[in-house]
Design a protein around this motif. Structure first.
Motif, PDB file in Angstrom:
ATOM      1  N   GLY A  48      13.832  47.819  42.794  1.00 17.06           N
ATOM      2  CA  GLY A  48      14.430  47.535  44.092  1.00 17.06           C
ATOM      3  C   GLY A  48      15.731  48.299  44.225  1.00 17.06           C
ATOM      4  O   GLY A  48      16.450  48.497  43.246  1.00 17.06           O
ATOM      5  N   ILE A  49      16.022  48.746  45.436  1.00 15.91           N
ATOM      6  CA  ILE A  49      17.262  49.468  45.703  1.00 15.91           C
ATOM      7  C   ILE A  49      18.041  48.705  46.761  1.00 15.91           C
ATOM      8  O   ILE A  49      17.500  48.362  47.815  1.00 15.91           O
ATOM      9  CB  ILE A  49      16.988  50.907  46.192  1.00 15.91           C
ATOM     10  N   SER A  50      19.317  48.441  46.476  1.00 13.33           N
ATOM     11  CA  SER A  50      20.203  47.770  47.429  1.00 13.33           C
ATOM     12  C   SER A  50      21.396  48.676  47.697  1.00 13.33           C
ATOM     13  O   SER A  50      22.039  49.150  46.765  1.00 13.33           O
ATOM     14  CB  SER A  50      20.712  46.447  46.859  1.00 13.33           C
ATOM     15  N   CYS A  51      21.673  48.905  48.968  1.00 11.99           N
ATOM     16  CA  CYS A  51      22.823  49.715  49.378  1.00 11.99           C
ATOM     17  C   CYS A  51      23.777  48.810  50.146  1.00 11.99           C
ATOM     18  O   CYS A  51      23.487  48.407  51.266  1.00 11.99           O
ATOM     19  CB  CYS A  51      22.381  50.879  50.250  1.00 11.99           C
ATOM     20  N   LEU A  52      24.903  48.485  49.525  1.00 12.57           N
ATOM     21  CA  LEU A  52      25.878  47.580  50.114  1.00 12.57           C
ATOM     22  C   LEU A  52      27.162  48.334  50.435  1.00 12.57           C
ATOM     23  O   LEU A  52      27.227  49.551  50.273  1.00 12.57           O
ATOM     24  CB  LEU A  52      26.142  46.429  49.146  1.00 12.57           C
ATOM     25  N   ARG A  53      28.194  47.631  50.864  1.00 11.65           N
ATOM     26  CA  ARG A  53      29.445  48.289  51.244  1.00 11.65           C
ATOM     27  C   ARG A  53      30.187  48.872  50.053  1.00 11.65           C
ATOM     28  O   ARG A  53      30.755  49.949  50.146  1.00 11.65           O
ATOM     29  CB  ARG A  53      30.363  47.308  51.954  1.00 11.65           C
ATOM     30  N   GLU A  54      30.219  48.152  48.941  1.00 20.16           N
ATOM     31  CA  GLU A  54      31.006  48.600  47.802  1.00 20.16           C
ATOM     32  C   GLU A  54      30.177  49.071  46.625  1.00 20.16           C
ATOM     33  O   GLU A  54      30.723  49.650  45.688  1.00 20.16           O
ATOM     34  CB  GLU A  54      31.922  47.461  47.336  1.00 20.16           C
TER      35      GLU A  54
END
Length: 117
Positions: A48-54
């Motif tokens: 799984g890939i998660s792209c968040l703010r930080e």
């Protein structure tokens, strides 16, 4: 039933939304190469890939419904201090941290090498 008004597009002069941190194509190439070899060896089954703010996170799972075995994190704010990349184990322990992605992935590559009888 509740009604929510539509969100307007930002106008010129308004603050733009904070950009997300994401993996670049040159970073995903070595990660997915290692992932493919581990899938072929029967060790991993899902990711799984998660792209968040930080932070951007690449999570690796043995089975789909489990907690991730490993997480490869990219934190640009730590670029000057501890290193941009981190390898985190299933229990949340930081296994390796550094500025070079290849050095981080080398820890996982060692698990791929097995003795042949």
């Amino acid at each position: 039933m509740s009604f929510e008004p539509p969100i307007p597009f930002p106008r010129a002069g308004q603050a733009k939304p904070a950009p997300q941190v994401a993996f670049h194509r040159t970073e995903l190439g070595p990660i997915l190469s290692l992932y493919g070899r581990m899938v072929a060896a029967g060790e991993w089954r899902d990711y799984g890939i998660s792209c968040l703010r930080e932070v951007a996170v690449f999570s690796v799972f043995r089975r789909t419904a489990e907690h991730p075995l490993y997480r490869i994190e990219k934190r640009p704010k730590l670029r000057g201090r501890q290193g941009l990349y981190a390898l985190i184990g299933a229990d949340g322990q930081v296994l390796k941290r550094g500025h070079d992605l290849a050095g981080i992935l080398q820890v996982l590559e060692r698990k791929l090498i097995r003795a042949v009888k």
